[in-house]
Design a protein around this motif. Structure first.
Motif, PDB file in Angstrom:
ATOM      1  N   VAL A  16      17.270  95.675  22.055  1.00 29.19           N
ATOM      2  CA  VAL A  16      18.520  95.236  21.434  1.00 29.19           C
ATOM      3  C   VAL A  16      19.527  96.378  21.451  1.00 29.19           C
ATOM      4  O   VAL A  16      20.687  96.192  21.836  1.00 29.19           O
ATOM      5  CB  VAL A  16      18.279  94.737  19.990  1.00 29.19           C
ATOM      6  N   ASP A  27      23.700  87.396  23.543  1.00 26.37           N
ATOM      7  CA  ASP A  27      22.261  87.231  23.720  1.00 26.37           C
ATOM      8  C   ASP A  27      22.001  85.746  23.892  1.00 26.37           C
ATOM      9  O   ASP A  27      22.190  84.976  22.965  1.00 26.37           O
ATOM     10  CB  ASP A  27      21.531  87.769  22.490  1.00 26.37           C
ATOM     11  N   TYR A  31      16.780  87.479  20.584  1.00 24.94           N
ATOM     12  CA  TYR A  31      16.452  88.860  20.237  1.00 24.94           C
ATOM     13  C   TYR A  31      17.448  89.481  19.283  1.00 24.94           C
ATOM     14  O   TYR A  31      17.068  90.185  18.349  1.00 24.94           O
ATOM     15  CB  TYR A  31      16.297  89.725  21.499  1.00 24.94           C
ATOM     16  N   TYR A  32      18.752  89.252  19.494  1.00 29.56           N
ATOM     17  CA  TYR A  32      19.731  89.826  18.589  1.00 29.56           C
ATOM     18  C   TYR A  32      19.537  89.297  17.182  1.00 29.56           C
ATOM     19  O   TYR A  32      19.532  90.063  16.217  1.00 29.56           O
ATOM     20  CB  TYR A  32      21.154  89.543  19.066  1.00 29.56           C
ATOM     21  N   ALA A  36      18.208  92.623  15.609  1.00 31.95           N
ATOM     22  CA  ALA A  36      19.364  93.507  15.431  1.00 31.95           C
ATOM     23  C   ALA A  36      19.335  94.187  14.074  1.00 31.95           C
ATOM     24  O   ALA A  36      19.617  95.381  13.964  1.00 31.95           O
ATOM     25  CB  ALA A  36      20.665  92.734  15.615  1.00 31.95           C
ATOM     26  N   SER A  39      16.858  96.878  14.098  1.00 34.07           N
ATOM     27  CA  SER A  39      17.323  97.933  14.991  1.00 34.07           C
ATOM     28  C   SER A  39      18.327  98.838  14.274  1.00 34.07           C
ATOM     29  O   SER A  39      18.295 100.057  14.435  1.00 34.07           O
ATOM     30  CB  SER A  39      17.950  97.316  16.251  1.00 34.07           C
TER      31      SER A  39
END
Length: 144
Positions: A16, A27, A31-32, A36, A39
């Motif tokens: 990410v 995206d 995943y985001y 995110a 992350s």
């Protein structure tokens, strides 16, 4: 980058962060939305980088009329997207975007004096319809 490509064997938070830092604002998966936040918490990406991606995405949505009650893309179908004009534009972009014509400064690990033929192999080697753009996913609004 994680599931199929195994790019750099990153974990999802690394992927990410790297994708956002490379300028990939959208995206098309999850995943985001899934990684995110962690992350950012792990310090791999800054909240400001996510804000920048969201600003870019929402600017495009605003330009398309998404928030004014009559989005310009709402009634578009395959015939609008796959018109001859658009196919020609995609072809022109592909012609202008080809980068493997010359190996300036030996950037790629290719030695032109040793290469006599070059084979393009794989599932999309001759998939002309897929290569002009085949995204047929769901219309999703990205939210973190």
């Amino acid at each position: 980058m994680i599931d199929d490509h195994k790019w750099l064997n990153d974990n999802p938070e690394d992927a990410v962060a790297q994708a956002l830092k490379a300028g990939l604002d959208l995206d098309c998966g999850n995943y985001y939305s899934k990684y995110a936040n962690s992350s950012v918490t792990m310090g791999k990406v800054k909240e400001a980088e996510i804000d920048k991606a969201l600003k870019n995405l929402y600017t495009v949505l605003m330009r398309l009329g998404f928030f004014d009650g009559s989005p310009k893309f709402e009634n578009l179908g395959k015939n609008d997207v796959c018109s001859n004009e658009h196919i020609e534009l995609a072809t022109e972009a592909a012609r202008e975007g080809i980068v493997l014509l010359k190996n300036f400064n030996s950037t790629l690990p290719l030695k032109s004096n040793e290469i006599k033929t070059l084979a393009v192999i794989g599932p999309h080697a001759n998939a002309t319809s897929a290569m002009i753009g085949n995204y047929a996913g769901y219309n999703l609004l990205l939210a973190f």
